[in-house]
Design a protein around this motif. Sequence first.
Motif, PDB file in Angstrom:
ATOM      1  N   GLU A   1       0.846  -1.186   0.000  1.00  0.00           N
ATOM      2  CA  GLU A   1       0.000   0.000   0.000  1.00  0.00           C
ATOM      3  C   GLU A   1       0.887   1.243   0.000  1.00  0.00           C
ATOM      4  O   GLU A   1       1.721   1.422   0.880  1.00  0.00           O
ATOM      5  N   SER A   2       0.697   2.089  -1.004  1.00  0.00           N
ATOM      6  CA  SER A   2       1.506   3.304  -1.089  1.00  0.00           C
ATOM      7  C   SER A   2       0.855   4.436  -0.311  1.00  0.00           C
ATOM      8  O   SER A   2      -0.360   4.462  -0.100  1.00  0.00           O
ATOM      9  N   LEU A   3       1.681   5.372   0.126  1.00  0.00           N
ATOM     10  CA  LEU A   3       1.176   6.595   0.725  1.00  0.00           C
ATOM     11  C   LEU A   3       0.908   7.611  -0.370  1.00  0.00           C
ATOM     12  O   LEU A   3       1.668   7.707  -1.346  1.00  0.00           O
ATOM     13  N   CYS A   4      -0.172   8.362  -0.221  1.00  0.00           N
ATOM     14  CA  CYS A   4      -0.598   9.309  -1.252  1.00  0.00           C
ATOM     15  C   CYS A   4      -0.623  10.737  -0.712  1.00  0.00           C
ATOM     16  O   CYS A   4      -1.120  10.984   0.397  1.00  0.00           O
ATOM     17  N   LEU A   5      -0.099  11.640  -1.511  1.00  0.00           N
ATOM     18  CA  LEU A   5      -0.242  13.067  -1.253  1.00  0.00           C
ATOM     19  C   LEU A   5      -1.516  13.524  -1.960  1.00  0.00           C
ATOM     20  O   LEU A   5      -1.621  13.444  -3.186  1.00  0.00           O
ATOM     21  N   VAL A   6      -2.509  13.978  -1.183  1.00  0.00           N
ATOM     22  CA  VAL A   6      -3.826  14.291  -1.737  1.00  0.00           C
ATOM     23  C   VAL A   6      -4.117  15.774  -1.533  1.00  0.00           C
ATOM     24  O   VAL A   6      -4.042  16.291  -0.404  1.00  0.00           O
ATOM     25  N   VAL A   7      -4.435  16.458  -2.629  1.00  0.00           N
ATOM     26  CA  VAL A   7      -4.716  17.884  -2.601  1.00  0.00           C
ATOM     27  C   VAL A   7      -6.091  18.120  -3.216  1.00  0.00           C
ATOM     28  O   VAL A   7      -6.668  17.223  -3.843  1.00  0.00           O
ATOM     29  N   PRO A   8      -6.652  19.325  -3.057  1.00  0.00           N
ATOM     30  CA  PRO A   8      -7.921  19.623  -3.729  1.00  0.00           C
ATOM     31  C   PRO A   8      -7.789  19.466  -5.241  1.00  0.00           C
ATOM     32  O   PRO A   8      -6.721  19.686  -5.815  1.00  0.00           O
ATOM     33  N   ALA A   9      -8.866  19.097  -5.892  1.00  0.00           N
ATOM     34  CA  ALA A   9      -8.826  18.778  -7.324  1.00  0.00           C
ATOM     35  C   ALA A   9      -8.335  19.947  -8.167  1.00  0.00           C
ATOM     36  O   ALA A   9      -7.654  19.748  -9.180  1.00  0.00           O
ATOM     37  N   GLN A  10      -8.658  21.175  -7.779  1.00  0.00           N
ATOM     38  CA  GLN A  10      -8.313  22.341  -8.582  1.00  0.00           C
ATOM     39  C   GLN A  10      -6.884  22.823  -8.353  1.00  0.00           C
ATOM     40  O   GLN A  10      -6.425  23.756  -9.016  1.00  0.00           O
ATOM     41  N   MET A  11      -6.127  22.196  -7.467  1.00  0.00           N
ATOM     42  CA  MET A  11      -4.791  22.672  -7.112  1.00  0.00           C
ATOM     43  C   MET A  11      -3.746  22.064  -8.039  1.00  0.00           C
ATOM     44  O   MET A  11      -3.579  20.854  -8.109  1.00  0.00           O
ATOM     45  N   ASP A  12      -3.033  22.920  -8.761  1.00  0.00           N
ATOM     46  CA  ASP A  12      -1.980  22.467  -9.672  1.00  0.00           C
ATOM     47  C   ASP A  12      -0.585  22.628  -9.074  1.00  0.00           C
ATOM     48  O   ASP A  12       0.307  21.834  -9.338  1.00  0.00           O
ATOM     49  N   ASP A  13      -0.406  23.664  -8.281  1.00  0.00           N
ATOM     50  CA  ASP A  13       0.899  23.952  -7.696  1.00  0.00           C
ATOM     51  C   ASP A  13       1.055  23.142  -6.403  1.00  0.00           C
ATOM     52  O   ASP A  13       0.335  23.362  -5.430  1.00  0.00           O
ATOM     53  N   VAL A  14       1.970  22.189  -6.417  1.00  0.00           N
ATOM     54  CA  VAL A  14       2.199  21.373  -5.219  1.00  0.00           C
ATOM     55  C   VAL A  14       3.620  21.594  -4.703  1.00  0.00           C
ATOM     56  O   VAL A  14       4.205  20.716  -4.077  1.00  0.00           O
ATOM     57  N   SER A  15       4.159  22.783  -4.958  1.00  0.00           N
ATOM     58  CA  SER A  15       5.456  23.134  -4.395  1.00  0.00           C
ATOM     59  C   SER A  15       5.340  23.273  -2.881  1.00  0.00           C
ATOM     60  O   SER A  15       4.231  23.365  -2.329  1.00  0.00           O
ATOM     61  N   TRP A  16       6.465  23.282  -2.222  1.00  0.00           N
ATOM     62  CA  TRP A  16       6.445  23.405  -0.765  1.00  0.00           C
ATOM     63  C   TRP A  16       5.773  24.701  -0.306  1.00  0.00           C
ATOM     64  O   TRP A  16       4.917  24.658   0.597  1.00  0.00           O
TER      65      TRP A  16
ATOM     66  N   ASP B   1     -12.540  14.833   3.564  1.00  0.00           N
ATOM     67  CA  ASP B   1     -13.614  15.814   3.378  1.00  0.00           C
ATOM     68  C   ASP B   1     -13.094  17.248   3.356  1.00  0.00           C
ATOM     69  O   ASP B   1     -13.463  18.027   2.465  1.00  0.00           O
ATOM     70  N   PRO B   2     -12.252  17.677   4.307  1.00  0.00           N
ATOM     71  CA  PRO B   2     -11.739  19.052   4.211  1.00  0.00           C
ATOM     72  C   PRO B   2     -10.873  19.270   2.973  1.00  0.00           C
ATOM     73  O   PRO B   2     -10.844  20.377   2.424  1.00  0.00           O
ATOM     74  N   VAL B   3     -10.160  18.235   2.521  1.00  0.00           N
ATOM     75  CA  VAL B   3      -9.383  18.366   1.279  1.00  0.00           C
ATOM     76  C   VAL B   3     -10.328  18.610   0.108  1.00  0.00           C
ATOM     77  O   VAL B   3     -10.087  19.463  -0.742  1.00  0.00           O
ATOM     78  N   ALA B   4     -11.427  17.864   0.063  1.00  0.00           N
ATOM     79  CA  ALA B   4     -12.406  18.040  -1.008  1.00  0.00           C
ATOM     80  C   ALA B   4     -13.023  19.437  -0.984  1.00  0.00           C
ATOM     81  O   ALA B   4     -13.438  19.950  -2.026  1.00  0.00           O
TER      82      ALA B   4
ATOM     83  N   GLN C   1     -13.839  13.003  -7.476  1.00  0.00           N
ATOM     84  CA  GLN C   1     -13.731  14.125  -8.415  1.00  0.00           C
ATOM     85  C   GLN C   1     -13.316  15.417  -7.721  1.00  0.00           C
ATOM     86  O   GLN C   1     -12.871  16.364  -8.390  1.00  0.00           O
ATOM     87  N   ALA C   2     -13.427  15.466  -6.399  1.00  0.00           N
ATOM     88  CA  ALA C   2     -13.109  16.690  -5.656  1.00  0.00           C
ATOM     89  C   ALA C   2     -11.685  16.699  -5.125  1.00  0.00           C
ATOM     90  O   ALA C   2     -11.267  17.684  -4.521  1.00  0.00           O
ATOM     91  N   ILE C   3     -10.927  15.637  -5.350  1.00  0.00           N
ATOM     92  CA  ILE C   3      -9.558  15.556  -4.851  1.00  0.00           C
ATOM     93  C   ILE C   3      -8.620  15.144  -5.976  1.00  0.00           C
ATOM     94  O   ILE C   3      -9.060  14.668  -7.029  1.00  0.00           O
ATOM     95  N   ARG C   4      -7.325  15.320  -5.746  1.00  0.00           N
ATOM     96  CA  ARG C   4      -6.314  14.890  -6.722  1.00  0.00           C
ATOM     97  C   ARG C   4      -5.159  14.232  -5.989  1.00  0.00           C
ATOM     98  O   ARG C   4      -4.661  14.775  -4.995  1.00  0.00           O
ATOM     99  N   VAL C   5      -4.781  13.063  -6.483  1.00  0.00           N
ATOM    100  CA  VAL C   5      -3.613  12.374  -5.940  1.00  0.00           C
ATOM    101  C   VAL C   5      -2.398  12.821  -6.741  1.00  0.00           C
ATOM    102  O   VAL C   5      -2.355  12.642  -7.968  1.00  0.00           O
TER     103      VAL C   5
END
Length: 307
Positions: free
Chosen positions: A164-179, A227-230, A250-254
């Motif tokens: 099982e891998s660990l996932c970094l999950v951000v809101p679906a509309q977020m493109d910038d995942v820099s620090w 839920d808060p990420v979504a 659909q509300a989140i992005r891995v």
Amino acid sequence: MNDGLNPAWLRAFVAVCDTGSFTRAAASLDLTQAAVSQQVQRLEAECGPLLIRRTRKASLTPAGVKVLAYARDMEEAHARLRLALADDDPHVGQISVASPGSIGLLLYPRLLALQAAHPGLSVSYRAAPTADIIAAVLASRAELGIVTHRPDDERLRTELFAHESLCLVVPAQMDDVSWPALVRLGYIDHPDGMDMGRRLLARVHPGQRIDQLPVRGFTNQIGAILDPVAHGIGFAVLPRFAVQAYPRRQAIRVVDTAPQVIDSLWLVTRAEWPLSASAAWALERLREHDWLAGADAPASWPAHDNG
């Protein structure tokens, strides 16, 4: 009253109650009427008057009602015991499983589907940390346990169940995942959040520390962490099984991260005896489908042996 009542006396009494007469009870038991009458009399000598004998049909006294309930309980208990000892029907019996909550989000619905197809099964599932799961298996509260660390205990049989891998999950509309973007967004914490976040973010953003992130929320409900990420409130680090089970995908992005952090999940059972027929059958059914494949580590990925 003696400590135990003769089972033959109870069977004769139940037969009289079910058939309504000593004659029909004798026929159902393949006994003489005199033998049935004698057994009921012996039971009454122990318990007091149980039947009001009438010309057409015997009726119960208050004590008879209680003894009849006891006799039926004994019949059911004997039937369950015979079934448990036989243990040759994989579609009858209990399937008891304990696992981390993340894989449980996918595991439990599949167990329920097996039970729906075979109503003779009974599913018992609990989500728990590794120490509690091991204790449940050793105490026979769970026959199958899935843990995140391989135990070193001679009483347990251990085998690899899944990766099982660990996932970094951000809101679906977020493109910038820099620090800096992650710092602005903030972290959604959970009971294993700091450990999982530290392990994954140390590889994705070397040199950065998770304690530098503002915490935007916390929940210990595995199904609600995203839920808060979504809602765009923060980001989270979770096992892939929890992400796969989330209904609002659909509300989140891995985020695709490299290198990956892959954990091993271990199946633990008691080493002293074989699995019950129902548990062995359920385990085969779970493994023959591809629902685990979404979190399996490709051969090129070094698995993190968390044991």
